[in-house]
Write an enzyme that holds these catalytic residues in place. Structure first.
Site, mmCIF file in Angstrom:
data_model
loop_
_atom_site.group_PDB
_atom_site.id
_atom_site.type_symbol
_atom_site.label_atom_id
_atom_site.label_comp_id
_atom_site.label_asym_id
_atom_site.label_seq_id
_atom_site.Cartn_x
_atom_site.Cartn_y
_atom_site.Cartn_z
ATOM 1 N N CYS A 100 0.833 -1.204 0.000
ATOM 2 C CA CYS A 100 0.000 0.000 0.000
ATOM 3 C C CYS A 100 0.865 1.250 0.000
ATOM 4 C CB CYS A 100 -0.883 0.005 1.235
ATOM 5 S SG CYS A 100 -1.901 -1.464 1.357
ATOM 6 N N GLY A 150 -0.848 0.536 -4.918
ATOM 7 C CA GLY A 150 -2.155 -0.040 -4.611
ATOM 8 C C GLY A 150 -3.231 0.577 -5.470
ATOM 9 N N SER A 191 7.852 -2.305 -15.789
ATOM 10 C CA SER A 191 8.564 -2.648 -14.561
ATOM 11 C C SER A 191 10.029 -3.017 -14.794
ATOM 12 C CB SER A 191 7.847 -3.776 -13.822
ATOM 13 O OG SER A 191 7.713 -4.898 -14.659
ATOM 14 N N TYR A 193 11.343 -4.224 -7.834
ATOM 15 C CA TYR A 193 10.077 -4.065 -8.544
ATOM 16 C C TYR A 193 9.116 -3.034 -7.955
ATOM 17 C CZ TYR A 193 5.274 -5.348 -9.907
ATOM 18 O OH TYR A 193 3.977 -5.324 -10.297
ATOM 19 N N ASN A 214 0.859 0.905 5.890
ATOM 20 C CA ASN A 214 1.467 0.097 4.839
ATOM 21 C C ASN A 214 2.322 -0.970 5.513
ATOM 22 O OD1 ASN A 214 4.184 0.684 2.485
ATOM 23 N ND2 ASN A 214 2.719 -0.973 2.562
ATOM 24 N N GLY A 215 1.994 -2.231 5.254
ATOM 25 C CA GLY A 215 2.770 -3.316 5.844
ATOM 26 C C GLY A 215 1.862 -4.428 6.319
ATOM 27 N N ASP A 251 11.799 -8.514 -14.375
ATOM 28 C CA ASP A 251 12.301 -8.332 -13.011
ATOM 29 C C ASP A 251 12.068 -9.531 -12.105
ATOM 30 O OD1 ASP A 251 9.509 -7.763 -11.815
ATOM 31 O OD2 ASP A 251 9.711 -6.332 -13.450
ATOM 32 N N CYS A 299 11.643 -14.029 0.445
ATOM 33 C CA CYS A 299 10.897 -14.684 -0.643
ATOM 34 C C CYS A 299 11.835 -15.443 -1.582
ATOM 35 C CB CYS A 299 10.037 -13.679 -1.404
ATOM 36 S SG CYS A 299 10.871 -12.165 -1.842
ATOM 37 N N CYS A 357 13.024 -4.334 2.663
ATOM 38 C CA CYS A 357 12.518 -5.256 1.634
ATOM 39 C C CYS A 357 13.310 -5.049 0.349
ATOM 40 C CB CYS A 357 11.039 -4.996 1.369
ATOM 41 S SG CYS A 357 10.442 -5.858 -0.090
HETATM 42 S S1 SF4 Z 1 9.711 -11.535 1.735
HETATM 43 FE FE1 SF4 Z 1 10.368 -10.610 -0.200
HETATM 44 S S2 SF4 Z 1 8.744 -9.142 -0.702
HETATM 45 FE FE2 SF4 Z 1 8.502 -9.675 1.459
HETATM 46 S S3 SF4 Z 1 9.648 -8.113 2.616
HETATM 47 FE FE3 SF4 Z 1 11.040 -9.836 2.286
HETATM 48 S S4 SF4 Z 1 12.110 -9.323 0.368
HETATM 49 FE FE4 SF4 Z 1 10.278 -8.043 0.487
#
Ligand code: SF4
Length: 512
Positions: free
Chosen positions: A22, A48, A328, A276, A131-132, A396, A490, A270
């Site tokens: 967001c 968003g 992107s 991205y 946001n989060g 990406d 991720c 992050c």
């Molecule tokens: S899991 Fe991936 S998308 Fe989520 S905060 Fe960590 S790096 Fe970012």
């Protein structure tokens, strides 16, 4: 400011199958706070597109009290606020907060879940935009419900609101510190009280959050693009673990009030924001996104250069072309290409895919595939550029693989000689619990093929497929502070913030 001047092309639906989180904005001490917030949200539309809202605080002189005005709805900022009078007549006040929503918790179609949330409690009015994602929301929600709290929404954000309203602390700072020291996870939050604006960021600094100024007005925003559209100055980031209070005293002293929620050993920004989420014209985590994204592309070129021509010395053979997936991967593709041409002259950057920014609803005939139609309405190929060439597509990330497979199929219609895919991130193998709506682990293409790149390549139908390594990614991002570090969960399953509320069923609402 003239609202009618806005152009539709600003409003871009996401191209990826990952949904971004967001966007939040806060403005203090400006008679046009609502209009500024509107433009700020407009600059954050990419974060968003599901819903938007603004709350303002208006001082009623005759009653010597504050009234909170609110407007929110489903859709893009432009459509939610298409009636100009909403901003000029309804949303009056010198302070405002706003929110662009892409649901990561809570049902996306419930109006109640649209932020900002606004309540009246014993100390006055209170509104909040977040946001989060909180990672201990289940236990906090249960505790609050056991104590008699009735929830209006299914979001984790409402928990923060209740914790503030129920706090027994006597002053605002103690109340807020008590609340933010209870919650875990990622949050960049704007809170509006009667004549106070508050910004808070989680101690890991997962999502970006910045402070700007326009004259004597204070602005908080998820990304610095908000300051650009408002002609405001970027002052600094809200620090990880920092609580900032802006009130009338701050206007007199010119110095924001800053408090420490919690100081972690390391920040965990992050890393996907650089790959991205964030706009390339933003500055986050101490560096310009454009610069970092080019570096990511350059590192991919060093790890995985493009194929050469069949006969490198044959001047008559056409050059290999590198194309971007708009929008992107535009910046990363430049980084990739610029690094490659340092070593070979047999390469050309081309625009082989054209993207429409005017995609709305997709209508299909029986038997047609909705995803295919979505991609076809969004992208088209430039046949003359692609036919008979070795084509390197730079993208990406690959989430479920649906979109890139459809793009590859589309490109094949131009009869290229070969298609080579280069990805400026490592394979995504695990969901995000910090505010990004990836699908479940099983739906990620990397897991469907047991993280076997060769099998993924075959499934996508390309001649080669290469991903950036985690090490090269970590070498591409800045370390502007001794505490700077990144979340890569991720890609690695290494979650830096404890997870207490993993519920895979929450992840099934994904729509490519
Ligand atoms: S899991 Fe991936 S998308 Fe989520 S905060 Fe960590 S790096 Fe970012």
């Amino acid at each position: 400011m003239e609202i009618k001047e806005l152009k539709q092309e600003y409003f871009q639906a996401p191209t990826k199958s990952s949904r971004s989180n967001c966007g939040v904005v806060g403005v203090y001490n400006n008679p046009e706070a609502a209009i500024m917030t509107y433009y700020g949200l407009h600059a954050l539309q990419h974060r968003g597109q599901e819903a938007a809202g603004i709350v303002t605080s208006e001082y009623l002189k005759e009653k010597d009290k504050y009234r909170f005005n609110i407007h929110k709805g489903h859709g893009l900022v432009l459509s939610v606020f298409q009636n100009e009078k909403l901003l000029t007549e309804h949303l009056k006040g010198n302070a405002a907060i706003g929110h662009n929503r892409y649901s990561t918790t809570g049902s996306s179609d419930k109006r109640n879940n649209i932020q900002p949330f606004k309540v009246t409690y014993k100390d006055g009015n209170l509104a909040l935009a977040h946001n989060g994602n909180l990672t201990n929301s289940n236990s906090l929600r249960k505790k609050l419900q056991d104590d008699g709290t009735i929830f209006q929404t299914s979001t984790d954000t409402e928990i923060i609101l209740h914790l503030i309203a129920r706090s027994k602390q006597q002053n605002i700072v103690d109340k807020l510190l008590e609340v933010f020291r209870q919650i875990r996870g990622s949050y960049s939050v704007c809170i509006l009280m009667d004549d106070v604006l508050i910004a808070a960021r989680d101690p890991w600094g997962v999502r970006p959050f910045a402070m700007g100024k326009l004259g004597d007005s204070y602005i908080f925003a998820s990304e610095t693009t908000t300051f650009d559209i408002l002609n405001a100055d970027y002052v600094r980031d809200v620090q990880p673990g920092e609580l900032i209070i802006i009130d009338k005293e701050v206007l007199r002293t010119g110095k924001e009030k800053s408090y420490l929620i919690h100081e972690p050993d390391k920040y965990k920004h992050c890393i996907f924001e650089y790959i991205y989420f964030s706009r390339p014209d933003s500055q986050i985590f101490g560096e310009k996104v454009d610069k970092v994204r080019r570096k990511i592309g350059a590192h991919l070129a060093l790890e995985h250069p493009p194929p050469d021509k069949d006969n490198p010395d044959d001047d008559d053979e056409k050059k290999v072309i590198v194309i971007n997936v708009p929008d992107s991967s535009n910046t990363a593709t430049l980084g990739y290409f610029n690094e490659c041409v340092k070593r070979t002259k047999n390469l050309k950057h081309e625009y082989g895919l054209i993207r429409s920014h005017y995609v709305g609803r997709t209508f299909i005939q029986p038997g047609q595939d909705i995803r295919q139609m979505k991609v076809k309405t969004k992208f088209n190929i430039v046949k003359g550029v692609l036919t008979g060439r070795k084509v390197v597509i730079v993208d990406d990330s690959i989430v479920r693989g649906t979109t890139i497979k459809l793009l590859v199929d589309l490109i094949k219609k131009a009869l290229p000689k070969e298609i080579h895919l280069r990805i400026t991130s490592p394979p995504i193998i695990s969901p995000c619990y910090y505010g990004m709506d990836f699908p479940s682990k099983e739906e990620l293409i990397a897991n469907q093929y047991h993280q076997n790149v060769e099998e993924i390549r075959k499934a996508l139908g390309v001649d080669s497929l290469e991903y950036l390594s985690v090490d090269a990614l970590l070498d591409s991002v800045p370390y502007s502070n001794p505490k700077t570090d990144y979340c890569t969960a991720c890609f690695t399953c290494d979650y830096p913030i404890p997870l207490e509320t993993i519920d895979e069923s929450d992840k099934s609402k994904f729509d490519d």
